[in-house]
Design a protein around this motif. Structure first.
Motif: not given
Length: 181
Positions: A75-78, A123-125, A158-161
């Motif tokens: 979510x932090x990448x907006x 939330x973040x990486x 890194x966008x999606x896991x």
């Protein structure tokens, strides 16, 4: 016994079910099995194949046996909705390609369950790294998308896991507390 009666068909279906649960299941695909039943009418072959496939789907309806995959979006990448959709597609296809090489049996199980995918957020990486580590510690496959950086986010982000496919209980033990997207 008349092969066109319901009783004859039911007996054949029971025999097929016994074969399905034996070593023959490993050696033959369902299509090959149906082709070997040449003495049956086309209507009976279709009925047998449908019942076998429905049996596989019933296994997936049992919540404990269900196989699914979860995609975790940062979510932090907006990222915009279209970007998220694209990154999730990369995660799903990337995992698929890896499983084609490493674990086709798991891939087949997931396909038979309808390839369910759930999208949640982190939330973040750092949170994504913890989820990845937790999944790998219990033997779940993982795949991380690293963006090329051509549009909205920095190169290498890194966008999606992707977590799974795996049993619902195993995947939920890792991602069950994450919020749905």
């Amino acid at each position: 016994m008349d092969p066109d009666t319901d009783t004859g068909t039911e007996i054949r279906l029971k025999i097929i079910q016994i074969f399905k649960n034996s070593v023959i299941k490993i050696c033959l695909t369902y299509e090959t099995l149906c082709e070997k039943l040449i003495r049956y009418s086309e209507k009976e072959k279709i009925l047998i194949k449908r019942r076998i496939q429905e049996g596989d789907k019933r296994k997936c309806t049992n919540i404990k046996n269900s196989i699914h995959k979860v995609l975790v979006v940062r979510q932090d990448l907006k990222m915009a909705q279209g970007k998220i959709a694209s990154q999730c597609a990369h995660a799903a296809t990337g995992m698929y390609a890896e499983l084609m090489q490493s674990d086709r049996y798991l891939l087949r199980q997931w396909e038979q369950c309808g390839q369910p995918k759930i999208v949640v957020t982190c939330k973040n990486q750092q949170e994504m790294n913890k989820l990845k580590e937790a999944a790998e510690n219990i033997g779940l496959p993982t795949f991380v998308v690293a963006d090329a950086g051509r549009t909205q986010v920095a190169s290498g982000s890194r966008t999606v896991l992707a977590v799974g496919p795996g049993s619902k209980s195993a995947v939920d033990s890792v991602t069950g507390k994450q919020r749905l997207l």
